[in-house]
Design a protein around this motif. Structure first.
Motif, PDB file in Angstrom:
ATOM      1  N   ASN A 120      19.619 -10.205  46.435  1.00 41.49           N
ATOM      2  CA  ASN A 120      18.500  -9.687  45.644  1.00 41.49           C
ATOM      3  C   ASN A 120      18.563 -10.261  44.235  1.00 41.49           C
ATOM      4  O   ASN A 120      17.551 -10.442  43.582  1.00 41.49           O
ATOM      5  CB  ASN A 120      18.547  -8.159  45.565  1.00 41.49           C
ATOM      6  CG  ASN A 120      17.530  -7.601  44.584  1.00 41.49           C
ATOM      7  OD1 ASN A 120      16.321  -7.696  44.816  1.00 41.49           O
ATOM      8  ND2 ASN A 120      17.990  -7.073  43.454  1.00 41.49           N
ATOM      9  N   HIS A 121      19.802 -10.535  43.800  1.00 42.10           N
ATOM     10  CA  HIS A 121      20.007 -11.034  42.437  1.00 42.10           C
ATOM     11  C   HIS A 121      21.215 -11.954  42.436  1.00 42.10           C
ATOM     12  O   HIS A 121      22.000 -11.959  43.383  1.00 42.10           O
ATOM     13  CB  HIS A 121      20.260  -9.859  41.480  1.00 42.10           C
ATOM     14  CG  HIS A 121      21.247  -8.854  42.032  1.00 42.10           C
ATOM     15  ND1 HIS A 121      20.848  -7.791  42.829  1.00 42.10           N
ATOM     16  CD2 HIS A 121      22.589  -8.758  41.959  1.00 42.10           C
ATOM     17  CE1 HIS A 121      21.905  -7.090  43.191  1.00 42.10           C
ATOM     18  NE2 HIS A 121      22.984  -7.649  42.690  1.00 42.10           N
ATOM     19  N   SER A 122      21.359 -12.724  41.376  1.00 45.27           N
ATOM     20  CA  SER A 122      22.589 -13.507  41.199  1.00 45.27           C
ATOM     21  C   SER A 122      23.190 -13.059  39.871  1.00 45.27           C
ATOM     22  O   SER A 122      22.726 -12.096  39.265  1.00 45.27           O
ATOM     23  CB  SER A 122      22.259 -15.004  41.166  1.00 45.27           C
ATOM     24  OG  SER A 122      21.664 -15.350  39.919  1.00 45.27           O
ATOM     25  N   SER A 123      24.203 -13.764  39.428  1.00 45.41           N
ATOM     26  CA  SER A 123      24.725 -13.532  38.079  1.00 45.41           C
ATOM     27  C   SER A 123      23.869 -14.330  37.099  1.00 45.41           C
ATOM     28  O   SER A 123      23.291 -15.358  37.471  1.00 45.41           O
ATOM     29  CB  SER A 123      26.163 -14.018  38.018  1.00 45.41           C
ATOM     30  OG  SER A 123      26.546 -14.204  36.677  1.00 45.41           O
ATOM     31  N   ASP A 124      23.818 -13.900  35.847  1.00 43.20           N
ATOM     32  CA  ASP A 124      23.135 -14.727  34.830  1.00 43.20           C
ATOM     33  C   ASP A 124      23.942 -15.999  34.561  1.00 43.20           C
ATOM     34  O   ASP A 124      23.441 -16.932  33.944  1.00 43.20           O
ATOM     35  CB  ASP A 124      22.911 -13.926  33.531  1.00 43.20           C
ATOM     36  CG  ASP A 124      24.214 -13.520  32.871  1.00 43.20           C
ATOM     37  OD1 ASP A 124      25.263 -13.466  33.560  1.00 43.20           O
ATOM     38  OD2 ASP A 124      24.197 -13.234  31.656  1.00 43.20           O
TER      39      ASP A 124
END
Ligand code: NOJ
Ligand code: CA
Length: 554
Positions: free
Chosen positions: A102-106
């Motif tokens: 759903n997301h990754s790291s910045d």
């Protein structure tokens, strides 16, 4: 229903940072897991779900992935994982990884490139909006706005969870293809499947409109506009078709917010996943998974009703993933048993209550020892970012400092994340180095060395219970049989598991006074009990305090 291999598994969940440190840096690692495979094999589990081990700045302990195709150096090298898969295989244990898409790291290269150059293709891999002000009033799961300003630009990016976890833009086809490639790459490596993180969040309400505030911060919980949104099925179907369907793998989705009437799409015959976790009964003490300060009183009867409603809904369409603990939950002993959390009979009964439900049972590390919550006396002792957010938010909403700390102690995700207590030595045999997170206070009393092989211990009880499900005389009914609720007294949760030829009646007594239950049939036979003695008078079963009993009828 067709029998499927993963229905016979017993899954053990590992939080790698806290399981076993092999190189004495205070952080658990992959070699540590390999070193403890004999312990897991002895317990009888058949599959491990390992929380994220990918490269990550560890802001959310691995749920912030900065490279999907390499491992976090603190956890080890790819050879270590290959070795773990091999060594586990020798013991007939499969490995399931966590998939965080759903997301990754910045700190992921894609996000870094998106920041560097708004014209690069990676910019559209994330959700950016231009403007001087945050684009709407949605609140992130870990607190504050879902929008974070891009430094030096009049632009914001979207994050459902922490600021360092920017959401991937699933509307972008190229991004989706990159993710599918990566998933196939892992499956080709020989892993058994995935537990899939926060997957009901991948589709957003694209009108991005404000919602009515639901807190003093003027924000509105983002779930209403970003979870199980219309159209999500297109992405989920495409994901499955391009990845999971091409392998003989198993998928277990973390899918909060799925209405029971939509379960067919999720776990039905052609559903997106093989099973999903249902959080309705896990979160029965709070208003929602991310609002710990809105506490709700509950009774055993309600717990039983919620569990059975979930089971009946899952059964209608597919298969359930049953659990009472995980790395986001407090210890089940402390949550469900409260003052009886240290009573071994109560801990065993609770374990059996969910273990014999219809579905694949999941055991979270330390649950098999009856671990309890760890009470901390200042907010500085917490690592979990949502604990810190909930502490501040509770005070914003009018709670005192002491009340806020109490709420966080009850619910903190750090309760389940303390290093695993292998023995009573310093740092519990987890490491010789100061662990990354404080050990619980209880390890001199609750530890594996004390329990393995000791008659009557909680570990030995779990071992016996696993063997009974897997190889006992009622295995077919307990694994594949249907389930239905059974009427019982107030402090007893009861159900029956049945096939055409056999019914197993199951009672789980949460009370501290003996109680009678009427036997539903004549000539019933006890097949399993959590305590040595089983008292039957005429047509009544006399359940002792915290006793679990399974009886066979026709
Ligand atoms: C659910 C995971 O279980 C939790 O630990 C994590 O913080 C969030 N998803 C975000 O990835
Ligand atoms: Ca280590």
């Amino acid at each position: 229903m067709e029998k499927l291999w993963w229905q016979e598994e017993v899954v053990y969940q590992i939080y790698p940072k806290s399981f076993q440190d092999s190189n004495q840096d205070g952080i658990g690692d992959i070699k540590g897991i390999t070193n403890r495979l004999d312990y897991l094999q002895n317990l009888g589990v058949t599959m491990l779900w390992i929380c994220p081990i990918y490269r990550s700045p560890m802001d959310d302990n691995g749920y912030d992935v900065s490279d999907y195709r390499s491992l976090a150096p603190e956890f080890g090298r790819m050879e270590d994982l290959d070795e773990l898969i091999q060594e586990a295989g020798k013991r007939k244990i499969r490995i399931m990884l966590d998939l965080v898409i759903n997301h990754s790291s910045d700190e992921h290269e894609w996000f870094q490139k998106a920041l560097e150059d708004p014209k690069s293709k990676y910019h559209d891999y994330y959700i950016f909006k231009d403007g001087k002000e945050r684009p709407n009033n949605w609140r992130s799961i870990f607190g504050g706005s879902v929008w974070e300003k891009v430094p030096g630009r009049e632009e914001y990016y979207y994050h459902t969870f922490g600021k360092k976890q920017p959401d991937l833009n699933w509307e972008n086809e190229k991004l989706r293809e990159e993710l599918y490639d990566m998933v196939n790459w892992w499956l080709d490596k020989g892993i058994a499947g995935f537990r899939i993180d926060a997957i009901t969040f991948i589709k957003k309400d694209l009108t991005w409109s404000d919602r009515e505030a639901d807190g003093v911060d003027g924000l509105s919980k983002c779930t209403k506009s970003s979870r199980t949104q219309p159209g999500i099925g297109v992405f989920l179907h495409e994901l499955k078709e391009n990845t999971f369907d091409r392998h003989r793998c198993v998928t277990v989705a973390e899918a909060p917010g799925v209405p029971y009437e939509d379960l067919d799409d999720f776990i039905g015959k052609d559903g997106y996943f093989d099973m999903i976790f249902d959080f309705r009964y896990a979160d029965l003490d709070i208003a929602s998974g991310s609002e710990w300060f809105k506490r709700i009183p509950w009774t055993v009867k309600e717990l039983g009703e919620k569990i059975m409603a979930s089971q009946m809904a899952m059964q209608k369409y597919g298969w359930a993933a049953n659990f009472i603990e995980n790395h986001d939950q407090p210890r089940a002993t402390s949550k469900y048993l409260q003052e009886a959390q240290d009573n071994p009979d109560a801990v065993k009964m609770l374990g059996a209550m969910y273990f014999f439900l219809r579905g694949t049972p999941f055991i979270y590390q330390g649950q098999e020892l009856g671990m309890v919550n760890f009470k901390r006396d200042s907010i500085g002792q917490f690592n979990d970012l949502s604990s810190i957010d909930q502490y501040n938010r509770s005070m914003e909403e009018g709670l005192s400092k002491e009340e806020a700390l109490e709420i966080v102690n009850l619910r903190s995700r750090d309760n389940g994340r303390t290093p695993f207590p292998w023995n009573q030595e310093r740092y519990g045999g987890f490491s010789q180095h100061t662990p990354w997170l404080m050990m619980g206070e209880e390890y001199p009393r609750i530890n594996a060395a004390d329990q393995v092989g000791r008659e009557g211990s909680i570990y030995e009880f779990y071992k016996e219970m696993i063997a009974f499900r897997q190889e006992g005389p009622c295995r077919d009914t307990l694994i594949y049989g249907e389930i239905a609720p059974l009427a019982s007294s107030e402090n007893v949760i009861a159900y029956r598991r049945f096939t055409d030829t056999e019914t197993i009646y199951c009672w789980f007594h949460f009370g501290k006074e003996a109680v009678k239950e009427t036997l539903p049939q004549d000539h019933m036979q006890t097949v399993w009990s959590s305590q040595k003695e089983v008292y039957i008078t005429e047509n009544q079963l006399v359940l002792q305090p915290y006793q679990a009993i399974l009886m066979r009828g026709k």
